[in-house]
Design a protein around this motif. Structure first.
Motif, PDB file in Angstrom:
ATOM      1  N   PRO A   1     123.325  92.967  -2.286  1.00  0.00           N
ATOM      2  CA  PRO A   1     123.667  94.400  -2.356  1.00  0.00           C
ATOM      3  C   PRO A   1     123.656  95.088  -0.994  1.00  0.00           C
ATOM      4  O   PRO A   1     124.460  95.988  -0.745  1.00  0.00           O
ATOM      5  N   GLU A   2     122.767  94.656  -0.090  1.00  0.00           N
ATOM      6  CA  GLU A   2     122.711  95.267   1.239  1.00  0.00           C
ATOM      7  C   GLU A   2     123.991  94.986   2.027  1.00  0.00           C
ATOM      8  O   GLU A   2     124.481  95.848   2.757  1.00  0.00           O
ATOM      9  N   LEU A   3     124.530  93.773   1.866  1.00  0.00           N
ATOM     10  CA  LEU A   3     125.762  93.423   2.580  1.00  0.00           C
ATOM     11  C   LEU A   3     126.966  94.149   1.985  1.00  0.00           C
ATOM     12  O   LEU A   3     127.895  94.506   2.706  1.00  0.00           O
ATOM     13  N   VAL A   4     126.937  94.355   0.679  1.00  0.00           N
ATOM     14  CA  VAL A   4     128.020  95.107   0.028  1.00  0.00           C
ATOM     15  C   VAL A   4     128.077  96.529   0.589  1.00  0.00           C
ATOM     16  O   VAL A   4     129.154  97.086   0.807  1.00  0.00           O
ATOM     17  N   GLU A   5     126.919  97.101   0.867  1.00  0.00           N
ATOM     18  CA  GLU A   5     126.838  98.467   1.393  1.00  0.00           C
ATOM     19  C   GLU A   5     127.103  98.537   2.901  1.00  0.00           C
ATOM     20  O   GLU A   5     127.400  99.601   3.429  1.00  0.00           O
ATOM     21  N   ASP A   6     126.980  97.416   3.593  1.00  0.00           N
ATOM     22  CA  ASP A   6     127.066  97.378   5.047  1.00  0.00           C
ATOM     23  C   ASP A   6     128.520  97.549   5.515  1.00  0.00           C
ATOM     24  O   ASP A   6     129.381  96.731   5.190  1.00  0.00           O
ATOM     25  N   PRO A   7     128.844  98.588   6.301  1.00  0.00           N
ATOM     26  CA  PRO A   7     130.220  98.800   6.760  1.00  0.00           C
ATOM     27  C   PRO A   7     130.709  97.746   7.740  1.00  0.00           C
ATOM     28  O   PRO A   7     131.910  97.662   8.009  1.00  0.00           O
ATOM     29  N   ASN A   8     129.801  96.932   8.287  1.00  0.00           N
ATOM     30  CA  ASN A   8     130.228  95.838   9.160  1.00  0.00           C
ATOM     31  C   ASN A   8     130.862  94.701   8.359  1.00  0.00           C
ATOM     32  O   ASN A   8     131.516  93.824   8.925  1.00  0.00           O
ATOM     33  N   TYR A   9     130.656  94.707   7.035  1.00  0.00           N
ATOM     34  CA  TYR A   9     131.252  93.707   6.153  1.00  0.00           C
ATOM     35  C   TYR A   9     132.460  94.336   5.476  1.00  0.00           C
ATOM     36  O   TYR A   9     132.321  95.233   4.637  1.00  0.00           O
ATOM     37  N   VAL A  10     133.648  93.880   5.840  1.00  0.00           N
ATOM     38  CA  VAL A  10     134.878  94.420   5.263  1.00  0.00           C
ATOM     39  C   VAL A  10     135.078  93.837   3.868  1.00  0.00           C
ATOM     40  O   VAL A  10     135.067  92.615   3.683  1.00  0.00           O
ATOM     41  N   LYS A  11     135.253  94.718   2.899  1.00  0.00           N
ATOM     42  CA  LYS A  11     135.471  94.295   1.521  1.00  0.00           C
ATOM     43  C   LYS A  11     136.964  94.329   1.171  1.00  0.00           C
ATOM     44  O   LYS A  11     137.720  95.101   1.763  1.00  0.00           O
ATOM     45  N   VAL A  12     137.351  93.473   0.218  1.00  0.00           N
ATOM     46  CA  VAL A  12     138.742  93.440  -0.221  1.00  0.00           C
ATOM     47  C   VAL A  12     138.797  93.412  -1.741  1.00  0.00           C
ATOM     48  O   VAL A  12     137.986  92.736  -2.388  1.00  0.00           O
ATOM     49  N   ALA A  13     139.713  94.172  -2.309  1.00  0.00           N
ATOM     50  CA  ALA A  13     139.991  94.144  -3.742  1.00  0.00           C
ATOM     51  C   ALA A  13     141.352  93.490  -3.931  1.00  0.00           C
ATOM     52  O   ALA A  13     142.278  93.752  -3.160  1.00  0.00           O
ATOM     53  N   VAL A  14     141.474  92.622  -4.954  1.00  0.00           N
ATOM     54  CA  VAL A  14     142.708  91.864  -5.160  1.00  0.00           C
ATOM     55  C   VAL A  14     143.255  92.062  -6.567  1.00  0.00           C
ATOM     56  O   VAL A  14     142.533  92.460  -7.479  1.00  0.00           O
ATOM     57  N   ASP A  15     144.561  91.744  -6.724  1.00  0.00           N
ATOM     58  CA  ASP A  15     145.163  91.805  -8.047  1.00  0.00           C
ATOM     59  C   ASP A  15     145.015  90.461  -8.760  1.00  0.00           C
ATOM     60  O   ASP A  15     144.354  89.539  -8.260  1.00  0.00           O
ATOM     61  N   LYS A  16     145.637  90.317  -9.922  1.00  0.00           N
ATOM     62  CA  LYS A  16     145.490  89.097 -10.722  1.00  0.00           C
ATOM     63  C   LYS A  16     146.106  87.874 -10.058  1.00  0.00           C
ATOM     64  O   LYS A  16     145.784  86.739 -10.408  1.00  0.00           O
ATOM     65  N   ASN A  17     146.993  88.104  -9.098  1.00  0.00           N
ATOM     66  CA  ASN A  17     147.628  86.992  -8.383  1.00  0.00           C
ATOM     67  C   ASN A  17     146.997  86.738  -7.018  1.00  0.00           C
ATOM     68  O   ASN A  17     147.561  86.043  -6.183  1.00  0.00           O
ATOM     69  N   SER A  18     145.823  87.334  -6.816  1.00  0.00           N
ATOM     70  CA  SER A  18     145.063  87.181  -5.560  1.00  0.00           C
ATOM     71  C   SER A  18     145.788  87.765  -4.352  1.00  0.00           C
ATOM     72  O   SER A  18     145.585  87.323  -3.221  1.00  0.00           O
ATOM     73  N   ASN A  19     146.629  88.768  -4.592  1.00  0.00           N
ATOM     74  CA  ASN A  19     147.195  89.532  -3.488  1.00  0.00           C
ATOM     75  C   ASN A  19     146.283  90.724  -3.207  1.00  0.00           C
ATOM     76  O   ASN A  19     145.764  91.351  -4.137  1.00  0.00           O
ATOM     77  N   ALA A  20     146.071  91.038  -1.943  1.00  0.00           N
ATOM     78  CA  ALA A  20     145.179  92.125  -1.576  1.00  0.00           C
ATOM     79  C   ALA A  20     145.719  93.471  -2.051  1.00  0.00           C
ATOM     80  O   ALA A  20     146.913  93.766  -1.874  1.00  0.00           O
ATOM     81  N   LEU A  21     144.844  94.270  -2.650  1.00  0.00           N
ATOM     82  CA  LEU A  21     145.196  95.636  -3.029  1.00  0.00           C
ATOM     83  C   LEU A  21     144.745  96.620  -1.953  1.00  0.00           C
ATOM     84  O   LEU A  21     145.435  97.575  -1.641  1.00  0.00           O
ATOM     85  N   PHE A  22     143.557  96.374  -1.396  1.00  0.00           N
ATOM     86  CA  PHE A  22     143.016  97.262  -0.367  1.00  0.00           C
ATOM     87  C   PHE A  22     141.853  96.589   0.354  1.00  0.00           C
ATOM     88  O   PHE A  22     141.146  95.757  -0.226  1.00  0.00           O
ATOM     89  N   PHE A  23     141.691  96.944   1.621  1.00  0.00           N
ATOM     90  CA  PHE A  23     140.551  96.519   2.419  1.00  0.00           C
ATOM     91  C   PHE A  23     139.775  97.767   2.818  1.00  0.00           C
ATOM     92  O   PHE A  23     140.379  98.794   3.148  1.00  0.00           O
TER      93      PHE A  23
END
Length: 241
Positions: free
Chosen positions: A134-156
């Motif tokens: 959870p700490e890494l999820v909150e850490d802005p130094n760790y860029v998160k990505v959300a993907v669609d059902k075909n594993s294409n990036a929706l947003f970083f």
């Protein structure tokens, strides 16, 4: 397909200046990254692209390949694009210079998405791994990505995405690992695109693709190395080593 790995490396990193030449287990970070990339055995060639004579000499003095680039590049992608213009190559993989634990399996999976009929449509791809701390999820130094059902990036984002509004639903978070694979022309095209609004505010260059409507295929991996962005990361890397 001819596949090469280019490792952009500049000396003056914002959060950790000189990190490429920092020692990790008796070797510099950039040398470990170069050697681990070569040792994967999946590339026809591997080179470091740098604006630093110190980094250039570090690689060449150990028998490696390096090329000098201009100093004024905005990002690593621009740096490797300069180097690749006159190269006869199909796929270019951008391995970040601060990834000393680069491994074969994730790179094989990344290159595989360019194969076959479906692979002809892929112009750019990158890696991601599940974040469970959870700490890494909150850490802005760790860029998160959300993907669609075909594993294409929706947003970083450096923020928490997706936001867990409904706590009863199990949420999976993915960290973006900054290793990219491009078809050569798409890499060159990227450098001609102006910086986009979301890219500017998040300081995440791959948002430029999404803002220009270019799909980015994401490949899930269980790679759990340490990307060195800060002095604290270097300490983590030493323990990992």
């Amino acid at each position: 397909m001819k596949k090469i790995a280019l490792i952009p490396a500049r000396y003056g990193a914002t959060r950790f200046p000189g990190k490429m030449m920092a020692l990790l287990g008796g070797k510099t970070v950039i040398l470990r990254t170069y050697e681990s990339t070569v040792n994967t055995g999946v590339f026809d060639d591997v080179m470091v692209v740098t604006d630093s004579e110190d980094i250039y000499n570090e690689i060449v003095s150990h028998g490696g390949k390096a090329v000098m680039s201009k100093k004024e590049h905005e990002c690593g992608t621009d740096r490797i694009a300069e180097a690749v213009v006159d190269m006869d190559v199909d796929i270019v993989v951008n391995v970040q210079g601060d990834e000393p634990f680069t491994q074969r399996e994730p790179l094989e999976k990344l290159l595989k998405v360019f194969e076959g009929e479906a692979g002809r449509q892929v112009q750019v791809a990158s890696l991601m791994q599940e974040l469970k701390d959870p700490e890494l999820v909150e850490d802005p130094n760790y860029v998160k990505v959300a993907v669609d059902k075909n594993s294409n990036a929706l947003f970083f984002s450096r923020s928490v995405i997706p936001y867990p509004r409904d706590k009863a639903i199990k949420t999976v978070y993915y960290e973006h690992i900054g290793i990219y694979a491009f078809r050569k022309q798409m890499l060159l095209d990227f450098t001609q695109m102006p910086m986009t609004p979301l890219e500017s505010v998040e300081k995440i260059e791959c948002l430029r693709y999404l803002e220009n409507g270019i799909p980015m295929k994401m490949v899930a991996t269980t790679y759990m190395g340490v990307e060195i962005d800060t002095p604290e990361d270097l300490k983590k890397a030493a323990k990992f080593l």
